[in-house]
Design a protein around this motif. Sequence first.
Motif, mmCIF file in Angstrom:
data_model
loop_
_atom_site.group_PDB
_atom_site.id
_atom_site.type_symbol
_atom_site.label_atom_id
_atom_site.label_comp_id
_atom_site.label_asym_id
_atom_site.label_seq_id
_atom_site.Cartn_x
_atom_site.Cartn_y
_atom_site.Cartn_z
ATOM 1 N N MET A 183 -5.825 1.248 10.284
ATOM 2 C CA MET A 183 -4.894 0.619 9.352
ATOM 3 C C MET A 183 -3.781 1.566 8.954
ATOM 4 O O MET A 183 -2.673 1.133 8.619
ATOM 5 N N ALA A 243 0.830 -1.206 0.000
ATOM 6 C CA ALA A 243 0.000 0.000 0.000
ATOM 7 C C ALA A 243 0.865 1.257 0.000
ATOM 8 O O ALA A 243 0.571 2.233 -0.708
ATOM 9 N N PHE A 294 -7.577 0.174 0.360
ATOM 10 C CA PHE A 294 -6.865 -0.906 1.046
ATOM 11 C C PHE A 294 -7.897 -1.712 1.816
ATOM 12 O O PHE A 294 -8.327 -1.331 2.903
ATOM 13 N N THR A 325 -6.565 4.923 0.042
ATOM 14 C CA THR A 325 -7.566 5.151 1.084
ATOM 15 C C THR A 325 -7.593 3.942 2.011
ATOM 16 O O THR A 325 -7.374 2.806 1.592
ATOM 17 N N SER A 326 -7.888 4.218 3.285
ATOM 18 C CA SER A 326 -7.834 3.141 4.272
ATOM 19 C C SER A 326 -8.619 3.539 5.508
ATOM 20 O O SER A 326 -8.885 4.720 5.749
#
Length: 355
Positions: free
Chosen positions: A81, A65, A125, A76-77
């Motif tokens: 995370m 990532a 992600f 984006t997550s």
Amino acid sequence: MSAESELLEKIRTLSRPVKIMHICGTHERTISRNGLRDVLPEEIEVLSGPGCPVCVTPKEEIDRAIALAESGIIVTSFGDMMRVPGSSGSLMDARSRGCDVRMVYSIDDAIAIAEKDPESKVVFFAIGFETTTPTNAAAILRKPPENFSLLLTHKLTIPAIEALIDEIEVDAFIAPGHVCTIIGIHPFEQFAEKGFPIIAAGFEADELLLSILMILEQLKAGEYKVENAYPRAVKDEGNVRAQEMMDKVFKVTDSQWRGLGTIPDSGMVMRPEFSQYNASIIYADLIAEKMKNISYENSLSSLCHCADILKGKEKPDNCPLFSKKCTPSNPVGSCMVSQEGMCYNWFRYRGVDSA
């Protein structure tokens, strides 16, 4: 007398030496927040298994990532995370270096970013167990914009339990209620057939105490079966429609877990017919180039006990880094990052953070 007090009285009358493992970060949060381990009889030990999706995501996936973010792609997550350490920092660290890393609350938020900025590449992600997988499958079936894709690292609960049974000393399991809403209780029957009581439980303190009481009742009767103690949300067959969507978009594969290694058939990858949304394929060369010099030998700190904590073999306060070099504001191991992580909850609810 409260419901919790009544359940505790019944538990005490049936108490016996027993090790019970839950596989759910939310269960751990409820247990820690309510101090359930402190009020249960000492001979009843409640272990925390690998039920925190943030905690079990390996460094390699985080590095992938970060590689995308460093290449100018919007990554984006979920918030937790973003703080899990990879080989050389976290997604949050990458953002501090100028990478476009954004926190979202759902895959729909990530899709909205892609729709608003069609000239940019946007990657979500995608982590989590069976609980979140159907949502991502549904989003793909809705055909998101061409500039949107998933970096997938979903995990499956049943294979993780299979891998643990031969490695740890445990007598019974509390099945994760969220996961059971999707897959139902039937997949857990294989463990009951091997002599492990299994109770699908909700997330309130009284619901977890009820699950412990039901386990003790099974052990007293010499019975080993799967029981549903969360009927208001869990159907025995689960959510069939959600299962169908998962199967349509994803297929089962071997998967690496932080601290547990590679577990056969424990992950999901996108089926070839949806490869236009598979970031691992779309950006394969880019990721390989960025990661070619990273070594994963001894990838966990030699002092960090996260691996054994995720297996239920160790407790956080036995780790030499716990509450010293490893804190929620400066996590060394993944178990200290998420609100579902055991180290985080022990730090937060056992008086460590106010000591």
